[in-house]
Design a protein around this motif. Sequence first.
Motif, PDB file in Angstrom:
ATOM      1  N   TYR A 181       0.841  -1.194   0.000  1.00  0.00           N
ATOM      2  CA  TYR A 181       0.000   0.000   0.000  1.00  0.00           C
ATOM      3  C   TYR A 181       0.880   1.250   0.000  1.00  0.00           C
ATOM      4  O   TYR A 181       1.893   1.316   0.706  1.00  0.00           O
ATOM      5  CB  TYR A 181      -0.890   0.056   1.247  1.00  0.00           C
ATOM      6  CG  TYR A 181      -1.962  -0.999   1.309  1.00  0.00           C
ATOM      7  CD1 TYR A 181      -3.008  -1.023   0.390  1.00  0.00           C
ATOM      8  CD2 TYR A 181      -1.961  -1.960   2.315  1.00  0.00           C
ATOM      9  CE1 TYR A 181      -4.000  -1.987   0.455  1.00  0.00           C
ATOM     10  CE2 TYR A 181      -2.956  -2.921   2.405  1.00  0.00           C
ATOM     11  CZ  TYR A 181      -3.969  -2.932   1.455  1.00  0.00           C
ATOM     12  OH  TYR A 181      -4.950  -3.883   1.528  1.00  0.00           O
ATOM     13  N   GLY A 182       0.458   2.250  -0.770  1.00  0.00           N
ATOM     14  CA  GLY A 182       1.156   3.528  -0.782  1.00  0.00           C
ATOM     15  C   GLY A 182       0.152   4.659  -0.774  1.00  0.00           C
ATOM     16  O   GLY A 182      -0.919   4.569  -1.395  1.00  0.00           O
ATOM     17  N   LEU A 183       0.474   5.744  -0.072  1.00  0.00           N
ATOM     18  CA  LEU A 183      -0.415   6.894   0.011  1.00  0.00           C
ATOM     19  C   LEU A 183       0.192   8.060  -0.761  1.00  0.00           C
ATOM     20  O   LEU A 183       1.336   8.456  -0.515  1.00  0.00           O
ATOM     21  CB  LEU A 183      -0.635   7.290   1.469  1.00  0.00           C
ATOM     22  CG  LEU A 183      -1.675   8.377   1.730  1.00  0.00           C
ATOM     23  CD1 LEU A 183      -3.069   7.912   1.312  1.00  0.00           C
ATOM     24  CD2 LEU A 183      -1.680   8.775   3.206  1.00  0.00           C
ATOM     25  N   VAL A 184      -0.568   8.594  -1.715  1.00  0.00           N
ATOM     26  CA  VAL A 184      -0.128   9.714  -2.548  1.00  0.00           C
ATOM     27  C   VAL A 184      -0.914  10.954  -2.147  1.00  0.00           C
ATOM     28  O   VAL A 184      -2.149  10.940  -2.135  1.00  0.00           O
ATOM     29  CB  VAL A 184      -0.353   9.426  -4.041  1.00  0.00           C
ATOM     30  CG1 VAL A 184       0.048  10.629  -4.890  1.00  0.00           C
ATOM     31  CG2 VAL A 184       0.426   8.188  -4.461  1.00  0.00           C
ATOM     32  N   ILE A 185      -0.196  12.027  -1.837  1.00  0.00           N
ATOM     33  CA  ILE A 185      -0.830  13.262  -1.372  1.00  0.00           C
ATOM     34  C   ILE A 185      -0.507  14.404  -2.328  1.00  0.00           C
ATOM     35  O   ILE A 185       0.638  14.567  -2.755  1.00  0.00           O
ATOM     36  CB  ILE A 185      -0.317  13.655   0.036  1.00  0.00           C
ATOM     37  CG1 ILE A 185      -0.409  12.483   0.999  1.00  0.00           C
ATOM     38  CG2 ILE A 185      -1.073  14.867   0.573  1.00  0.00           C
ATOM     39  CD1 ILE A 185       0.443  12.652   2.244  1.00  0.00           C
ATOM     40  N   GLY A 186      -1.503  15.197  -2.657  1.00  0.00           N
ATOM     41  CA  GLY A 186      -1.303  16.455  -3.357  1.00  0.00           C
ATOM     42  C   GLY A 186      -1.798  17.558  -2.449  1.00  0.00           C
ATOM     43  O   GLY A 186      -2.969  17.545  -2.037  1.00  0.00           O
ATOM     44  N   SER A 187      -0.925  18.493  -2.070  1.00  0.00           N
ATOM     45  CA  SER A 187      -1.314  19.545  -1.128  1.00  0.00           C
ATOM     46  C   SER A 187      -0.710  20.861  -1.581  1.00  0.00           C
ATOM     47  O   SER A 187       0.446  20.904  -2.019  1.00  0.00           O
ATOM     48  CB  SER A 187      -0.832  19.190   0.288  1.00  0.00           C
ATOM     49  OG  SER A 187      -1.305  20.129   1.233  1.00  0.00           O
ATOM     50  N   GLU A 188      -1.477  21.933  -1.470  1.00  0.00           N
ATOM     51  CA  GLU A 188      -1.007  23.203  -2.026  1.00  0.00           C
ATOM     52  C   GLU A 188      -1.488  24.406  -1.220  1.00  0.00           C
ATOM     53  O   GLU A 188      -2.648  24.465  -0.780  1.00  0.00           O
ATOM     54  CB  GLU A 188      -1.503  23.340  -3.465  1.00  0.00           C
ATOM     55  CG  GLU A 188      -0.617  24.144  -4.371  1.00  0.00           C
ATOM     56  CD  GLU A 188       0.652  23.401  -4.767  1.00  0.00           C
ATOM     57  OE1 GLU A 188       1.657  23.527  -4.036  1.00  0.00           O
ATOM     58  OE2 GLU A 188       0.664  22.734  -5.805  1.00  0.00           O
ATOM     59  N   ALA A 189      -0.577  25.362  -1.023  1.00  0.00           N
ATOM     60  CA  ALA A 189      -0.886  26.662  -0.406  1.00  0.00           C
ATOM     61  C   ALA A 189       0.109  27.660  -0.985  1.00  0.00           C
ATOM     62  O   ALA A 189       0.985  28.161  -0.298  1.00  0.00           O
ATOM     63  CB  ALA A 189      -0.787  26.597   1.115  1.00  0.00           C
ATOM     64  N   ARG A 190      -0.042  27.940  -2.273  1.00  0.00           N
ATOM     65  CA  ARG A 190       0.940  28.753  -2.994  1.00  0.00           C
ATOM     66  C   ARG A 190       0.755  30.254  -2.767  1.00  0.00           C
ATOM     67  O   ARG A 190      -0.365  30.728  -2.565  1.00  0.00           O
ATOM     68  CB  ARG A 190       0.868  28.456  -4.494  1.00  0.00           C
ATOM     69  CG  ARG A 190       1.358  27.075  -4.862  1.00  0.00           C
ATOM     70  CD  ARG A 190       1.228  26.834  -6.349  1.00  0.00           C
ATOM     71  NE  ARG A 190      -0.185  26.819  -6.763  1.00  0.00           N
ATOM     72  CZ  ARG A 190      -0.567  26.839  -8.021  1.00  0.00           C
ATOM     73  NH1 ARG A 190       0.313  26.910  -8.984  1.00  0.00           N
ATOM     74  NH2 ARG A 190      -1.854  26.796  -8.310  1.00  0.00           N
ATOM     75  N   SER A 191       1.853  30.976  -2.840  1.00  0.00           N
ATOM     76  CA  SER A 191       1.821  32.436  -2.799  1.00  0.00           C
ATOM     77  C   SER A 191       1.746  32.965  -4.225  1.00  0.00           C
ATOM     78  O   SER A 191       2.213  32.328  -5.165  1.00  0.00           O
ATOM     79  CB  SER A 191       3.076  32.983  -2.110  1.00  0.00           C
ATOM     80  OG  SER A 191       3.166  32.532  -0.778  1.00  0.00           O
ATOM     81  N   ALA A 192       1.156  34.146  -4.391  1.00  0.00           N
ATOM     82  CA  ALA A 192       1.049  34.768  -5.712  1.00  0.00           C
ATOM     83  C   ALA A 192       1.373  36.244  -5.591  1.00  0.00           C
ATOM     84  O   ALA A 192       1.034  36.889  -4.586  1.00  0.00           O
ATOM     85  CB  ALA A 192      -0.340  34.568  -6.280  1.00  0.00           C
ATOM     86  N   SER A 193       2.031  36.782  -6.578  1.00  0.00           N
ATOM     87  CA  SER A 193       2.410  38.195  -6.535  1.00  0.00           C
ATOM     88  C   SER A 193       1.171  39.082  -6.575  1.00  0.00           C
ATOM     89  O   SER A 193       0.221  38.804  -7.301  1.00  0.00           O
ATOM     90  CB  SER A 193       3.348  38.533  -7.696  1.00  0.00           C
ATOM     91  OG  SER A 193       2.740  38.215  -8.935  1.00  0.00           O
ATOM     92  N   PRO A 194       1.151  40.157  -5.794  1.00  0.00           N
ATOM     93  CA  PRO A 194      -0.006  41.059  -5.740  1.00  0.00           C
ATOM     94  C   PRO A 194      -0.357  41.628  -7.110  1.00  0.00           C
ATOM     95  O   PRO A 194       0.512  42.071  -7.852  1.00  0.00           O
ATOM     96  CB  PRO A 194       0.469  42.166  -4.793  1.00  0.00           C
ATOM     97  CG  PRO A 194       1.519  41.521  -3.944  1.00  0.00           C
ATOM     98  CD  PRO A 194       2.216  40.557  -4.860  1.00  0.00           C
ATOM     99  N   GLY A 195      -1.640  41.569  -7.446  1.00  0.00           N
ATOM    100  CA  GLY A 195      -2.109  42.110  -8.709  1.00  0.00           C
ATOM    101  C   GLY A 195      -2.002  41.176  -9.887  1.00  0.00           C
ATOM    102  O   GLY A 195      -2.434  41.511 -10.989  1.00  0.00           O
TER     103      GLY A 195
END
Length: 321
Positions: free
Chosen positions: A127-141
């Motif tokens: 068994y293997g667990l695959v995770i996709g997780s994201e909390a990206r920063s973005a330039s203002p505007g």
Amino acid sequence: MSAGIVGYGVYIPKYRVGRGIIGKAWSSGGRGEISVSYHDEDVITMGAEASLNAITHSGIDSATELDALYLGTDSYPHLEHSSLGIISEVLRSKEEMDLADFTASPRASFAAFKACQDAIEANRIQYGLVIGSEARSASPGSLEEMNCGDGAAAVLLGSQDTIAQIEAVYTYSSNIVDRWREAGSPYPKEYEPRFTRDYGYHRHVLKAGSGLLDRLGARIEDFQYVILQQPDARMVKKAAKTMNVKPEQMQTADLFSLVGDLGAASVLMGLAAVLDQAKPGERILALSYGSGVSDAIALKVNQGIEEKRGRAKAVDSYLKS
């Protein structure tokens, strides 16, 4: 030994910001919302929550049955230090397991997915667990500020008691630079959005999709569900039209207006939304994209999905909470 999905789980932050509010600050507009992580949430906490849900849904006795833990994200808090040690501690998994980090692309979770599939089919892990997780920063505007959302999705892969079997995988890649983020920079950059759309996303998704269909001897009409990486609503709409995807094939996994671009969690989140509703015998086509690489994966839903229905919190429950 054939690999498939044994269970899955997601986590979507409670908080939302309307694109119109962001646009108003820059004298523009916007429709829909993006999901926003709270001050005490990041890729680790969200990934851990999605993983716990996936383990609960799978029905395995505990996380000690896992042999591998793979994480795909563009939002690692450290350049040198794996986040998986913390997630492993939260899950209370065993120490004799494989931990691997995948990054540098919004399709990082699908690179992890394929690595986990290969390990299972090579009989290296059960068994293997695959995770996709994201909390990206973005330039203002920037357009990314309007689009980037936060969230996590996890799928537990194995060869027994599966709810969806992997039929085939196809990858198309090229040496293209559309979006990138340099070391030391908190924000991604791109040369020209139209270049990213036409020669990056559009070209690669179509090539991967048509390549997989040819390999299977199938047509797009043979799939009840089609899931596309969702960096931007216009990109998805154009690619779907070119591929002759019908609206009803896309609507279940169309989450962009509700949570935004989830990066490495995008396609896995769409897959979870589809599996929340899919019936035995139905087929799913999933297409990822990032950094000049597109993965196409075909799955067929198994009878066992009905037995596990409702074991973990569904995507729609998070969206309504």
